[in-house]
Design an enzyme around this catalytic site. Structure first.
Site, PDB file in Angstrom:
ATOM      1  N   HIS A 127      45.384  42.014  43.930  1.00 26.03           N
ATOM      2  CA  HIS A 127      43.958  42.284  44.143  1.00 26.03           C
ATOM      3  C   HIS A 127      43.780  43.566  44.944  1.00 26.03           C
ATOM      4  CE1 HIS A 127      44.063  40.130  48.234  1.00 26.03           C
ATOM      5  NE2 HIS A 127      45.230  39.876  47.692  1.00 26.03           N
ATOM      6  N   CYS A 131      36.745  45.198  44.303  1.00 25.31           N
ATOM      7  CA  CYS A 131      37.767  44.283  43.791  1.00 25.31           C
ATOM      8  C   CYS A 131      37.454  43.795  42.378  1.00 25.31           C
ATOM      9  CB  CYS A 131      37.931  43.099  44.736  1.00 25.31           C
ATOM     10  SG  CYS A 131      36.413  42.134  45.016  1.00 25.31           S
ATOM     11  N   HIS A 169      35.431  37.505  45.924  1.00 23.07           N
ATOM     12  CA  HIS A 169      36.602  38.379  45.912  1.00 23.07           C
ATOM     13  C   HIS A 169      37.373  38.108  44.625  1.00 23.07           C
ATOM     14  CE1 HIS A 169      39.601  41.061  47.283  1.00 23.07           C
ATOM     15  NE2 HIS A 169      40.537  40.141  47.445  1.00 23.07           N
TER      16      HIS A 169
END
Length: 241
Positions: free
Chosen positions: A42, A154, A30
């Protein structure tokens, strides 16, 4: 930090850094932009379903994002229903994982040495003030569109914040090194008819490995030619039409 690992300590962080943390036993990572004061901006999906394929996988594979914690964070609150561009504290972003720094302006040799995608790019990062402006503008306007593991994830978000680059062709995958690696691996497997060029197992490994490396290299955001620079204000305006 080097060829073997991009792991860094928290006191090494600088605002504008592109950071990431591995999830689900290193299956994927991530990504986000560190903005200082222990905060990370994010791009994610609600309910912890970070991969966003729209398939049964979304019910099976969950991330360790802030929305997956059992107790609401004292700093972030309950983020379980949030989606899109959000801001979390560093602890929530890492979710007990390690901290890694995504590298920019690496050499082709260094890039190919890092066999796992989603850790570095040949592309050049913009100055930190520009990076922070993009990240904060997208946060304020929730302006990065719908999450998609293949086209808009992401890592794509973080790379855009760092470079301002977007893929121009609608049929192409996004800027994500993780997806580029997956695509390259599939291409390497699909190229198995090339086994007829060699009669030995080592030869087949060399051919498949070469195809994998070429696929990763030509898909990198710093090499591919189907990318354009789009100011964040224009990007948000297009998405909100």
């Amino acid at each position: 930090m080097g060829v073997l690992s991009n792991k860094i300590e928290r006191d090494q962080l600088k605002p504008g850094d592109h950071i990431y943390s591995w999830r689900s036993a290193y299956v994927y990572a991530h990504h986000g932009i560190y903005v200082g004061d222990g905060k990370v901006i994010h791009f994610t999906r609600a309910a912890g379903q970070e991969i966003g394929t729209g398939t049964i996988l979304d019910k099976i594979i969950f991330s360790s994002s802030p929305s997956n914690t059992r107790h609401a964070c004292e700093n972030c609150g309950d983020q379980s229903r949030l989606h899109g561009v959000i801001m979390s504290c560093l602890d929530c972003f890492l979710s007990e994982g390690n901290l890694y720094l995504f590298c920019y302006s690496v050499s082709p040799v260094f890039f190919l040495t890092k066999a796992r995608g989603g850790t570095c790019t040949l592309a050049v990062s913009d100055p930190s003030d520009v990076v922070l402006h993009r990240a904060r503008y997208l946060l304020e306007n929730n302006g990065f569109g719908m999450y998609s593991i293949f086209k808009n994830n992401c890592e794509d978000f973080a790379i855009y914040c760092k470079t301002g680059l977007l893929v121009e062709t609608s049929f192409s995958v996004g800027r994500s090194g993780q997806i580029s690696s997956l695509t390259a691996a599939v291409t390497a497997v699909a190229s198995s008819p090339l086994r007829f060029l060699t009669t030995s197992a080592p030869g087949l490994i060399v051919v498949a490995g070469g195809m994998y490396c070429i696929g990763r290299y030509v898909s990198d955001i710093g090499i591919r030619r189907d990318v354009i620079t789009i100011p964040v204000e224009i990007l948000v305006a297009r998405l909100h039409k």
